[in-house]
Design an enzyme around this catalytic site. Structure first.
Site, PDB file in Angstrom:
ATOM      1  N   ARG A 194      -5.651  -8.585   4.687  1.00  0.00           N
ATOM      2  CA  ARG A 194      -4.218  -8.533   4.981  1.00  0.00           C
ATOM      3  C   ARG A 194      -3.925  -7.175   5.599  1.00  0.00           C
ATOM      4  NH1 ARG A 194       0.307 -11.880   3.556  1.00  0.00           N
ATOM      5  NH2 ARG A 194       2.167 -10.618   3.440  1.00  0.00           N
ATOM      6  N   ARG A 226       1.375 -12.181  -4.144  1.00  0.00           N
ATOM      7  CA  ARG A 226       1.231 -13.624  -4.260  1.00  0.00           C
ATOM      8  C   ARG A 226      -0.007 -14.129  -3.493  1.00  0.00           C
ATOM      9  NH1 ARG A 226       3.505 -16.796  -0.750  1.00  0.00           N
ATOM     10  NH2 ARG A 226       4.587 -14.962  -0.023  1.00  0.00           N
ATOM     11  N   THR A 227      -0.149 -13.700  -2.261  1.00  0.00           N
ATOM     12  CA  THR A 227      -1.288 -14.138  -1.454  1.00  0.00           C
ATOM     13  C   THR A 227      -2.600 -13.639  -2.063  1.00  0.00           C
ATOM     14  OG1 THR A 227       0.070 -14.102   0.527  1.00  0.00           O
ATOM     15  CG2 THR A 227      -2.295 -14.079   0.873  1.00  0.00           C
ATOM     16  N   LYS A 230      -7.367   8.504   4.220  1.00  0.00           N
ATOM     17  CA  LYS A 230      -8.027   9.707   4.735  1.00  0.00           C
ATOM     18  C   LYS A 230      -8.167   9.664   6.248  1.00  0.00           C
ATOM     19  CE  LYS A 230     -10.862   9.879   0.557  1.00  0.00           C
ATOM     20  NZ  LYS A 230     -12.161   9.432   0.084  1.00  0.00           N
ATOM     21  N   HIS A 263      -0.790 -16.281   9.720  1.00  0.00           N
ATOM     22  CA  HIS A 263      -1.115 -16.372   8.302  1.00  0.00           C
ATOM     23  C   HIS A 263      -1.649 -17.785   8.098  1.00  0.00           C
ATOM     24  CE1 HIS A 263      -1.205 -15.720   4.132  1.00  0.00           C
ATOM     25  NE2 HIS A 263       0.068 -15.611   3.835  1.00  0.00           N
TER      26      HIS A 263
END
Lengths: 151, 311
Positions: free
Chosen positions: B110, B60-61, B89, B138
């Site tokens: 994020r 959604r974000t 890695k 956020h």
């Protein structure tokens, strides 16, 4: 030289760090990286102290500290006192004080903080110098004295 | 319309935490978002490349950011979860950020670790927008919440705000509470006993002289509320499953509960919703959560264009 300090040998030129809580001695040695020094170092611990019960003392021959350097021990020894020794005499007395920011000494108590997972040096703003509460620059969580862990 | 000089507080600066901004900053961003709502298709980002680094999935974000960037005519590079990147890695966050900085004008990030966005902004030569760092911050969600409140109430001042659900771990409610405490809000906290608003935040309100009340039952707070902000009570937050069973249905908003509420009341939710808002609420004009998600696109257009000095 007084009776109280005779149990650890005297120094000619250098620094005496007194009034360290006995259980913080090894943290102080580690914070100041004294294990890397070539200078003559003597220390005593579990010495009787009327004010603190048991204290530790460190004597460093030929070593003088910058204020920024020595203030870092205020995290674990907030009442520590410094005697600057010249020619076996106390030339100057200093007390330590917590700086506004602490870099790379303490561990962030938040297990999800990025500093506990990546190779990142910790960084805190000192929120309360008396209570010793540190706010992590990264995760914004508070590390208090009870949860303080020296790296 | 504000001129560019007034927005110098944002230009080339990262957006990491809601507390980085002042009350005036929030209001200026809301004004810019209003401009994008009136005219969402503006090719301000033509020739710009934005990196979208999602070290954990958040569909959604991510879609909201990508929609905002696309509507501004910008191009996007990046990854949608860490398993498809060099992180798998063993590359350090620092190396990923420094490398991606070469390819982009701004990084949207994020990450599951708290403080990762602040660290990225410290090392990156380009601005970083925090799209969520673990349970910490956020800020774009908070700004879109403020925009939604202003849009539905006409003001941010003197509102009665009910925060419902997981008030202990929910980062959206903490950020919203801190931001709205700048506007003389009255708060009602409705949560199970084990998920109460933490003392740190209550002390913060006490210091500012902001009124708040705690309730066990949702209905108690509804009659006076201008905004009801719903969040999910998650099963995994309870160490005792019996405790969860006891409270799981207590914090469900149903249409019938909205009968005696104020006309201007709007229901907000950061989404995704599970069952905490019954679907019979969706057709009530007081339900606002889907429009709230749309507001996120305008607010993110405002944030990105302001940081790049284009608004």
């Amino acid at each position: 030289m007084t009776d109280k300090t005779r149990s650890v040998s005297a120094i000619n030129e250098g620094t005496v760090i007194d009034h360290i809580p006995a259980d913080s001695l090894f943290d102080v040695l580690s914070i100041l990286k004294l294990d890397e020094l070539e200078n003559q170092i003597t220390f005593g611990t579990n010495l009787k102290s009327e004010r603190y019960g048991k204290k530790a003392i460190i004597k460093l021959e030929g070593k003088f500290f910058e204020d920024d350097e020595i203030n870092r021990i205020a995290l674990v020894a907030p009442e520590a006192k410094l005697n600057i020794i010249r020619d076996y005499e106390v030339a100057e007395k200093k007390v330590v004080g917590l700086p506004d920011e602490i870099h790379g000494i303490a561990k962030c108590m938040n297990p999800k903080c990025v500093t506990n997972h990546q190779n990142i040096s910790t960084r805190f703003r000192v929120k309360d110098k008396k209570l010793v509460t540190l706010k992590c620059h990264y995760c914004e969580k508070i590390t208090d004295k009870k949860h303080l862990e020296i790296l | 319309m504000l001129n560019a000089n007034k927005l110098s507080f944002m230009k080339n600066k990262s957006l990491i935490s809601i507390t980085d901004y002042s009350r005036d900053n929030y209001l200026k961003l809301i004004e810019i978002a209003e401009g994008f709502e009136k005219n969402p298709r503006q090719q301000l980002l033509e020739g710009y490349v934005i990196a979208s680094l999602f070290f954990e999935p958040s569909t959604r974000t991510r879609l909201s950011f990508e929609s905002a960037i696309n509507r501004l005519g910008g191009r996007i590079v990046g990854f949608t979860d860490a398993s498809s990147s060099s992180v798998k890695k063993g590359e350090s966050l620092k190396d990923t950020i420094l490398t991606v900085s070469n390819y982009s004008d701004l990084i949207v990030m994020r990450h599951p670790l708290e403080g990762s966005a602040r660290f990225a902004s410290d090392v990156a030569p380009v601005p970083v927008v925090n799209a969520g760092d673990g349970a910490n911050q956020h800020p774009t969600q908070c700004l879109l919440d403020l925009y939604s409140i202003k849009k539905t109430q006409g003001t941010l001042e003197n509102l009665n705000i009910a925060l419902v659900g997981d008030l202990k771990y929910g980062r959206t409610v903490h950020s919203l509470m801190m931001a709205m405490s700048n506007f003389n809000a009255t708060f009602n906290f409705i949560s199970p006993d084990s998920l109460r608003m933490p003392d740190t935040y209550k002390n913060y309100l006490d210091e500012k002289g902001i009124k708040y009340y705690e309730h066990d039952v949702l209905e108690d707070a509804l009659p006076h509320a201008d905004i009801v902000y719903m969040t999910r009570v998650q099963k995994e937050r309870f160490s005792d499953p019996i405790e969860y069973e006891k409270v799981k249905n207590v914090y469900i908003l149903r249409n019938a509960m909205l009968e005696e509420t104020k006309d201007n009341l709007r229901i907000l939710h950061p989404l995704p919703r599970v069952n905490e808002i019954n679907e019979d609420v969706d057709t009530n004009p007081k339900a606002y959560y889907f429009e709230q998600a749309l507001n996120g696109v305008y607010m993110r257009q405002a944030i990105i264009s302001s940081i790049l000095g284009l608004r």
